[in-house]
Write a protein that holds these residues in place. Structure first.
Motif, PDB file in Angstrom:
ATOM      1  N   LEU A   1      43.849  37.677  41.967  1.00 27.34           N
ATOM      2  CA  LEU A   1      43.025  38.592  41.172  1.00 27.34           C
ATOM      3  C   LEU A   1      42.629  39.841  41.953  1.00 27.34           C
ATOM      4  O   LEU A   1      41.786  40.616  41.499  1.00 27.34           O
ATOM      5  CB  LEU A   1      41.770  37.872  40.655  1.00 27.34           C
ATOM      6  CG  LEU A   1      42.027  36.828  39.570  1.00 27.34           C
ATOM      7  CD1 LEU A   1      40.743  36.104  39.200  1.00 27.34           C
ATOM      8  CD2 LEU A   1      42.644  37.464  38.327  1.00 27.34           C
ATOM      9  N   ASP A   2      43.250  40.047  43.129  1.00 27.13           N
ATOM     10  CA  ASP A   2      43.034  41.301  43.835  1.00 27.13           C
ATOM     11  C   ASP A   2      43.812  42.396  43.105  1.00 27.13           C
ATOM     12  O   ASP A   2      44.806  42.137  42.425  1.00 27.13           O
ATOM     13  CB  ASP A   2      43.508  41.195  45.290  1.00 27.13           C
ATOM     14  CG  ASP A   2      44.897  40.595  45.415  1.00 27.13           C
ATOM     15  OD1 ASP A   2      45.238  39.714  44.582  1.00 27.13           O
ATOM     16  OD2 ASP A   2      45.648  40.983  46.314  1.00 27.13           O
TER      17      ASP A   2
ATOM     18  N   GLY B   1      45.551  27.567  30.709  1.00 28.70           N
ATOM     19  CA  GLY B   1      44.636  28.650  31.042  1.00 28.70           C
ATOM     20  C   GLY B   1      45.187  29.587  32.093  1.00 28.70           C
ATOM     21  O   GLY B   1      46.198  29.301  32.738  1.00 28.70           O
ATOM     22  N   VAL B   2      44.510  30.727  32.278  1.00 30.49           N
ATOM     23  CA  VAL B   2      44.864  31.687  33.318  1.00 30.49           C
ATOM     24  C   VAL B   2      43.575  32.211  33.940  1.00 30.49           C
ATOM     25  O   VAL B   2      42.496  32.145  33.343  1.00 30.49           O
ATOM     26  CB  VAL B   2      45.680  32.883  32.754  1.00 30.49           C
ATOM     27  CG1 VAL B   2      47.050  32.443  32.303  1.00 30.49           C
ATOM     28  CG2 VAL B   2      44.920  33.581  31.632  1.00 30.49           C
ATOM     29  N   TYR B   3      43.699  32.742  35.167  1.00 33.60           N
ATOM     30  CA  TYR B   3      42.558  33.392  35.816  1.00 33.60           C
ATOM     31  C   TYR B   3      42.605  34.878  35.494  1.00 33.60           C
ATOM     32  O   TYR B   3      43.655  35.521  35.582  1.00 33.60           O
ATOM     33  CB  TYR B   3      42.620  33.182  37.330  1.00 33.60           C
ATOM     34  CG  TYR B   3      42.364  31.752  37.757  1.00 33.60           C
ATOM     35  CD1 TYR B   3      41.074  31.229  37.753  1.00 33.60           C
ATOM     36  CD2 TYR B   3      43.422  30.937  38.153  1.00 33.60           C
ATOM     37  CE1 TYR B   3      40.841  29.919  38.143  1.00 33.60           C
ATOM     38  CE2 TYR B   3      43.198  29.625  38.548  1.00 33.60           C
ATOM     39  CZ  TYR B   3      41.898  29.119  38.530  1.00 33.60           C
ATOM     40  OH  TYR B   3      41.666  27.816  38.907  1.00 33.60           O
ATOM     41  N   ILE B   4      41.452  35.434  35.128  1.00 38.30           N
ATOM     42  CA  ILE B   4      41.377  36.863  34.854  1.00 38.30           C
ATOM     43  C   ILE B   4      40.096  37.445  35.457  1.00 38.30           C
ATOM     44  O   ILE B   4      39.137  36.716  35.747  1.00 38.30           O
ATOM     45  CB  ILE B   4      41.418  37.180  33.345  1.00 38.30           C
ATOM     46  CG1 ILE B   4      40.147  36.687  32.650  1.00 38.30           C
ATOM     47  CG2 ILE B   4      42.670  36.610  32.695  1.00 38.30           C
ATOM     48  CD1 ILE B   4      40.030  37.186  31.212  1.00 38.30           C
ATOM     49  N   LYS B   5      40.115  38.764  35.621  1.00 34.52           N
ATOM     50  CA  LYS B   5      38.925  39.478  36.061  1.00 34.52           C
ATOM     51  C   LYS B   5      38.896  40.835  35.362  1.00 34.52           C
ATOM     52  O   LYS B   5      39.861  41.603  35.429  1.00 34.52           O
ATOM     53  CB  LYS B   5      38.921  39.704  37.577  1.00 34.52           C
ATOM     54  CG  LYS B   5      37.608  40.311  38.084  1.00 34.52           C
ATOM     55  CD  LYS B   5      37.684  40.630  39.568  1.00 34.52           C
ATOM     56  CE  LYS B   5      38.341  41.978  39.813  1.00 34.52           C
ATOM     57  NZ  LYS B   5      37.486  43.118  39.323  1.00 34.52           N
ATOM     58  N   LYS B   6      37.812  41.105  34.657  1.00 41.22           N
ATOM     59  CA  LYS B   6      37.670  42.419  34.063  1.00 41.22           C
ATOM     60  C   LYS B   6      37.510  43.458  35.166  1.00 41.22           C
ATOM     61  O   LYS B   6      36.873  43.203  36.186  1.00 41.22           O
ATOM     62  CB  LYS B   6      36.458  42.458  33.124  1.00 41.22           C
ATOM     63  CG  LYS B   6      36.661  41.662  31.837  1.00 41.22           C
ATOM     64  CD  LYS B   6      35.511  41.892  30.861  1.00 41.22           C
ATOM     65  CE  LYS B   6      35.789  41.229  29.537  1.00 41.22           C
ATOM     66  NZ  LYS B   6      34.701  41.466  28.549  1.00 41.22           N
TER      67      LYS B   6
ATOM     68  N   THR C   1      34.912  36.373  38.194  1.00 41.33           N
ATOM     69  CA  THR C   1      36.246  35.998  37.746  1.00 41.33           C
ATOM     70  C   THR C   1      36.123  34.784  36.832  1.00 41.33           C
ATOM     71  O   THR C   1      35.137  34.040  36.890  1.00 41.33           O
ATOM     72  CB  THR C   1      37.154  35.672  38.939  1.00 41.33           C
ATOM     73  OG1 THR C   1      36.588  34.588  39.680  1.00 41.33           O
ATOM     74  CG2 THR C   1      37.298  36.879  39.861  1.00 41.33           C
ATOM     75  N   TRP C   2      37.155  34.586  36.029  1.00 43.00           N
ATOM     76  CA  TRP C   2      37.076  33.523  35.035  1.00 43.00           C
ATOM     77  C   TRP C   2      38.392  32.769  34.921  1.00 43.00           C
ATOM     78  O   TRP C   2      39.472  33.340  35.075  1.00 43.00           O
ATOM     79  CB  TRP C   2      36.747  34.111  33.657  1.00 43.00           C
ATOM     80  CG  TRP C   2      35.383  34.691  33.532  1.00 43.00           C
ATOM     81  CD1 TRP C   2      35.003  35.969  33.838  1.00 43.00           C
ATOM     82  CD2 TRP C   2      34.214  34.015  33.083  1.00 43.00           C
ATOM     83  NE1 TRP C   2      33.670  36.143  33.601  1.00 43.00           N
ATOM     84  CE2 TRP C   2      33.150  34.959  33.121  1.00 43.00           C
ATOM     85  CE3 TRP C   2      33.950  32.722  32.626  1.00 43.00           C
ATOM     86  CZ2 TRP C   2      31.856  34.635  32.737  1.00 43.00           C
ATOM     87  CZ3 TRP C   2      32.661  32.401  32.238  1.00 43.00           C
ATOM     88  CH2 TRP C   2      31.624  33.343  32.297  1.00 43.00           C
ATOM     89  N   LEU C   3      38.258  31.477  34.603  1.00 35.76           N
ATOM     90  CA  LEU C   3      39.381  30.695  34.111  1.00 35.76           C
ATOM     91  C   LEU C   3      39.244  30.689  32.595  1.00 35.76           C
ATOM     92  O   LEU C   3      38.162  30.427  32.062  1.00 35.76           O
ATOM     93  CB  LEU C   3      39.332  29.263  34.645  1.00 35.76           C
ATOM     94  CG  LEU C   3      40.400  28.306  34.071  1.00 35.76           C
ATOM     95  CD1 LEU C   3      41.801  28.767  34.431  1.00 35.76           C
ATOM     96  CD2 LEU C   3      40.148  26.880  34.552  1.00 35.76           C
TER      97      LEU C   3
END
Length: 276
Positions: A56-57, A91-96, A102-104
């Protein structure tokens, strides 16, 4: 980092970063639906030093496996903007972009970063029964060039101008050549490349029963084989009417042929005949 930019014109999607080549509508639709169905499921780290563990970088370099995703409307307003990271089951990891957390998610997202997964890979769809004549001209091996004509029943291709000593391996041996354009596989596509005579290795022409003609030139450059396909305007209109062409302005493109699969264009006359 590879950038893919896709835009919509009317109801058709094009890849801006590929000179406006056509994209598969169904792939765009699938990804947009997947994005709309993502839901925050479990909050994860806010520690920036740990972002890379989840991919998520921010994708600033070639080694980064994260993906920056944005959706922009016709007024250039950003509707969605986030970093897509690792996938997990369901699911996936994301970050606005503007958030630290960060979120799963629940819900998955494929979102390939490979151009070939988005591009419309179909070029032509020529029904076998519509093909009247085929000619394959090997410029560096004239004695291996040949032409084919469909028989009276419109079933099999006959090899033209054979001598008594030249015997086809079977009555069906040349039929696969009638599917050349429909089965054509390409690895990449670029704006039409200019070619010089010494680069040309093969020319393949199709004549259809409705009078349409399709011309192609295969050439070798930088150790790769490429193909330019040309269709006159009247023939193009006939093909479009019968949904036989999937590409806009086919004369504007050059296709890189597959280097790993057998290329039908390499077929020589001797390949069709019983060996001496």
């Amino acid at each position: 980092k590879k950038k893919i930019s896709i835009r919509k014109d009317q109801d058709i999607w094009y890849m801006s970063t590929k000179s406006g080549y056509k994209v598969k509508n169904e792939i765009v639709r699938k990804n947009l639906i997947q994005i709309s169905e993502l839901r925050f499921f479990e909050k994860k780290t806010e520690d920036e030093s740990l972002y890379s563990r989840l991919n998520l970088d921010y994708p600033n370099d070639e080694d980064s496996e994260s993906k920056y995703i944005s959706i922009i409307d016709n007024d250039k307003k950003v509707l969605v903007e986030f970093i897509l990271g690792k996938k997990k089951e369901n699911g996936v990891y994301i970050k606005k972009i503007k958030d630290k957390e960060t979120w799963l998610t629940s819900g998955t997202l494929d979102m390939s970063s490979a151009e070939e997964d988005w591009l419309e890979t179909r070029i032509l769809n020529i029904d076998y029964k519509d093909v009247k004549n085929v000619s394959i001209n090997h410029l560096n091996e004239k004695n291996e060039s040949f032409s084919l004509t469909k028989d009276d029943k419109n079933e099999n291709f006959l090899i033209d101008n054979l001598t008594k000593e030249q015997i086809p391996k079977s009555d069906l041996i040349a039929n696969f050549l009638g599917y050349f354009f429909t089965n054509l596989i390409f690895e990449d596509v670029f704006e039409r490349k200019n070619i010089i005579d010494k680069e040309v290795i093969t020319k393949i022409n199709f004549e259809l029963f409705n009078g349409s003609n399709i011309y192609s030139t295969i050439f070798k450059k930088d150790k790769n084989k490429w193909i330019n396909i040309s269709i006159d305007d009247q023939s193009a209109l006939k093909l479009e009417k019968n949904k036989g062409i999937f590409v806009d302005n086919i004369k504007n493109w050059t296709y890189k042929l597959s280097s790993t699969k057998y290329n039908v264009a390499d077929t020589k006359l001797k390949d069709l005949l019983v060996e001496d």
